[in-house]
Design a protein around this motif. Structure first.
Motif, short mmCIF file in Angstrom:
data_model
loop_
_atom_site.label_atom_id
_atom_site.label_comp_id
_atom_site.label_asym_id
_atom_site.label_seq_id
_atom_site.Cartn_x
_atom_site.Cartn_y
_atom_site.Cartn_z
N MET A 1 0.86 -0.90 -11.07
CA MET A 1 0.73 0.48 -10.96
C MET A 1 1.08 0.92 -9.55
SD MET A 1 -3.27 0.45 -9.54
CE MET A 1 -4.03 -0.51 -8.29
N THR A 2 1.48 2.08 -9.29
CA THR A 2 1.73 2.55 -8.01
C THR A 2 0.89 2.25 -6.90
OG1 THR A 2 3.37 4.20 -8.91
CG2 THR A 2 2.68 4.38 -6.67
N ILE A 3 1.23 1.67 -6.01
CA ILE A 3 0.35 1.46 -4.63
C ILE A 3 0.31 3.04 -3.99
CG2 ILE A 3 0.08 0.53 -2.48
CD1 ILE A 3 2.31 -1.76 -3.40
N SER A 4 -0.89 3.34 -3.89
CA SER A 4 -1.15 4.53 -3.29
C SER A 4 -2.57 4.49 -2.56
CB SER A 4 -1.41 5.63 -4.43
OG SER A 4 -1.11 6.97 -3.71
N ALA A 5 -2.33 4.78 -1.04
CA ALA A 5 -3.41 4.50 -0.17
C ALA A 5 -4.38 5.60 0.06
CB ALA A 5 -2.85 4.23 1.07
N HIS A 6 -3.94 6.60 0.20
CA HIS A 6 -4.80 8.09 0.67
C HIS A 6 -4.86 9.11 -0.42
CE1 HIS A 6 -5.24 6.34 4.78
NE2 HIS A 6 -3.91 6.05 4.68
N ALA B 32 6.72 -1.91 -7.56
CA ALA B 32 5.40 -1.96 -8.23
C ALA B 32 5.81 -1.49 -9.71
CB ALA B 32 4.28 -1.15 -7.50
N ARG B 33 4.55 -1.32 -10.59
CA ARG B 33 4.71 -0.73 -11.80
C ARG B 33 3.90 0.76 -11.74
NH1 ARG B 33 8.68 -2.29 -14.83
NH2 ARG B 33 9.32 -4.25 -14.24
N ALA B 34 4.67 1.72 -12.49
CA ALA B 34 4.08 2.87 -12.52
C ALA B 34 2.72 2.62 -13.44
CB ALA B 34 4.71 3.90 -13.19
N GLY B 35 1.55 3.55 -12.86
CA GLY B 35 0.31 3.38 -13.57
C GLY B 35 0.32 4.26 -15.11
N ALA B 42 8.51 1.28 -9.81
CA ALA B 42 8.03 2.26 -8.77
C ALA B 42 8.10 1.92 -7.42
CB ALA B 42 6.65 2.90 -9.08
N LEU B 43 8.73 2.52 -6.40
CA LEU B 43 8.54 2.01 -4.93
C LEU B 43 7.25 2.48 -4.26
CD1 LEU B 43 11.81 3.58 -3.47
CD2 LEU B 43 11.57 1.20 -4.18
N PRO B 44 6.67 1.42 -3.41
CA PRO B 44 5.45 1.63 -3.01
C PRO B 44 5.35 3.03 -2.49
CG PRO B 44 6.30 -0.21 -1.71
CD PRO B 44 7.33 0.19 -3.00
N SER B 45 4.37 3.78 -2.49
CA SER B 45 4.26 5.10 -1.79
C SER B 45 2.91 5.54 -1.54
CB SER B 45 4.92 6.27 -2.59
OG SER B 45 4.31 6.40 -3.98
N GLY B 46 2.84 6.38 -0.58
CA GLY B 46 1.30 6.73 -0.20
C GLY B 46 1.47 8.01 0.40
N SER B 116 -1.40 -6.48 -5.53
CA SER B 116 -1.75 -5.68 -6.99
C SER B 116 -0.34 -5.40 -7.74
CB SER B 116 -2.05 -4.31 -6.59
OG SER B 116 -1.24 -3.62 -5.73
N ALA B 118 2.90 -5.82 -7.26
CA ALA B 118 4.10 -5.40 -6.53
C ALA B 118 4.94 -6.91 -6.58
CB ALA B 118 3.93 -5.00 -5.18
N LEU B 223 10.37 5.45 -11.34
CA LEU B 223 9.65 6.40 -11.42
C LEU B 223 9.99 7.62 -10.64
CD1 LEU B 223 6.61 7.34 -12.30
CD2 LEU B 223 5.82 6.44 -9.79
#
Lengths: 326, 326
Positions: A1-6, B32-35, B42-46, B116, B118, B223
């Motif tokens: 899954m996509t890492i998403s912090a906030h 990572a992998r999209a949820g 997917a690139l890590p993003s927040g 997770s 990634a 993604l």
DNA sequence: TCAAAAGTGTTATCCTTACACCCATGT
DNA sequence: ACATGGGTGTAAGGATAACACTTTTGA
């Protein structure tokens, strides 16, 4: 899954444009006046509306056209700033603004029909130390370097993020002690002055140095972080000119080679060697003669040229690779 | 007063990072992998929180550290995208996201303790046509160019914003018909394929061409607009390597010259000429011998080198100016 | 005829690229 | 001895930078 912090956190997007033109031999920038008591100069800026405009660039063009009537030619995104020159604080009543700075070029450098108090002003009013066309500006040796040397001496070995000390940065950016002055580093120079507390914006943000009184005003300040955006635009334009024919976005349809040289000098900020400049233009094949002559220049008539669009197809990186002092 | 067109309009700020490392001779990217059901890479993003972090870069570093444990070395902002690869529409329920793409470099290219799901994956899985180290990839002549030629022939003279036709862009970007393939244009190549409807992301956005079936899958999709951000990162890294010593952010402390050459080849995407590469390294003075030798390379032992930090002080633009095929 | 600006010719140096061969080790 | 990768010398061509002088017009 996509890492998403906030969780989602809404912020306002400000589009701020450094709109550059040339008036005679002077590079100019479109500036308005801040609405507050300071009446500081301000770059035109507006909010981005993702519902009305698909991309940021479309939003910017629409917005500038609507407000100023100016048709923008070349537009390039510069940088997105998360702070506007001050710390955000919990409890701030103003909305948080992320500002996206852009560079735009236009031919209308005279102050024709412009909206609401905006005017084209020489960019050297804001960056006097960047104009070396008539040699090194006296203020560098007389006011900037003495202040920077005192500042550096207070903590001569503290490294910045790239491992460079204050002394080394002063040397490399302002050409002190055998270093070179490279026009493309306009942003780093401004940031160094800000960090040293020598520009008005630093005082406003509570970071002034006592030295600011001795050095005196270093260029006219601007609203928020607008002078930083302008410095970014100047550096980027100077760099870009060398491998893209952006200079012709500022030139009229036909021009003399001397006019082209004056433009290159205005942008790069230093004087260029005539013969070498002409050879450079010739060999890069970015222009072609129109066949006409101009006798409006006040001496021997000059051949007229126009931009040769075909270079875009012929060469991967067409531009005028003007050297440090060619 | 400041020109200001629209009322405040809150938007969510997404920070998306292309985190690049090298694993052996392969350049890799943290993905990572999209949820959702697609499970796309997917690139890590927040999200950016201006209350917690003063600048965008600080926010990004904190966020990546917290989520992945990775210490980022070099970080550079790439571009801010107002669309995520689809049109925003009135009535959309999702919040509008402006995504700020960044490039980050780290030494940890092996898949150690990562959060997770990634993992570091070869970037050529997403951009197979960018790897010319063993000569021109067959897929260019066999699948990409035939499809692009059909696409171009449907409207051969339509100019893009720079006045270039489809045919000309195909020629200049993919090196067809005597054109050159320049690694730094990775973004333009991806955008051309997207515009021609040949990549999976175009299909997803409702812009697929019937040609996509014949051309077959062109690299693994990602993604949203993440592949566009990765293409931007690759192009920028290739360009930056030539005038900043960023390559050493990916190298171990000490290394052999052959290892350095492999790294330069991995980034630039093409094979380099051994002697010329060594002369380049020598003359640019970016390394110094440690005095030790490595006999782990399986032939004659190799001298070990380290990055010479002093170049940062000595030269304004230290880097490895690797040519197209030096 | 003179001021003002346009326009040209030449040389030294450096950088880039291309080429092919010898060297030190492990197996 | 041989396979493997490490390491070097040299020459041609092109780009860059520095130099000073001639030409054509208007006043």
């Amino acid at each position: 899954m996509t890492i998403s912090a906030h969780p989602a956190l809404p912020v306002e997007i400000g589009l701020t444009a450094a709109i550059i033109a040339v008036n005679g031999d002077e590079p100019v920038i479109l500036a308005a006046r801040a609405g507050d008591a300071s009446h500081e100069a301000a770059l035109p800026s507006g909010a981005f509306d993702p519902l009305a405009h698909r991309t940021l660039e479309i939003g910017l063009r629409a917005w500038v056209k609507e407000q100023t009537g100016l048709p923008l030619g070349y537009v390039e995104q510069l940088y997105t700033f998360g702070d506007r020159g001050r710390h955000a604080q919990a409890g701030d009543r103003e909305p948080h603004v992320v500002s996206i700075g852009s560079l735009a070029l236009t031919r209308g450098g005279g102050n024709g029909a412009l909206a609401s108090g905006a005017a084209f002003r020489p960019w050297h009013a804001f960056f006097p130390w960047e104009d070396w066309r008539a040699g090194k500006p006296a203020m560098i040796d007389e006011r900037i370097l003495p202040a920077l040397r005192v500042w550096a001496a207070r903590d001569p070995h503290r490294p910045n993020a790239y491992g460079l000390s204050r002394t080394e940065r002063t040397r490399m950016l302002f050409g002190a002690d055998g270093g070179k002055f490279d026009g493309e580093n306009a942003l780093d120079r401004y940031q160094l002055l800000y960090e040293a507390g020598l520009v008005e914006e630093a005082r406003r943000d509570g970071r002034a140095s006592p030295l600011i009184a001795q050095a005196g005003p270093l260029g006219e300040p601007m609203l928020n972080d607008h002078r930083r955006i302008l410095a970014t635009a100047i550096g980027r334009l100077r760099a870009k000119m060398k491998y893209r024919p952006v200079i012709f976005e500022l030139m009229p349809e036909v021009f003399t080679l001397t006019a082209l040289q004056r433009m290159a000098e205005a942008i790069s900020g230093h004087h260029l060697h005539k013969q070498n400049f002409r050879r450079l233009v010739e060999s890069s094949a970015v222009t072609e003669p129109t066949g006409d002559m101009s006798r409006a220049t006040g001496g021997r008539p000059a051949a007229l040229f126009r931009f040769r669009r075909e270079v875009l197809r012929e060469r991967p990186a067409p531009g005028l690779r003007v050297g440090a002092r060619s």
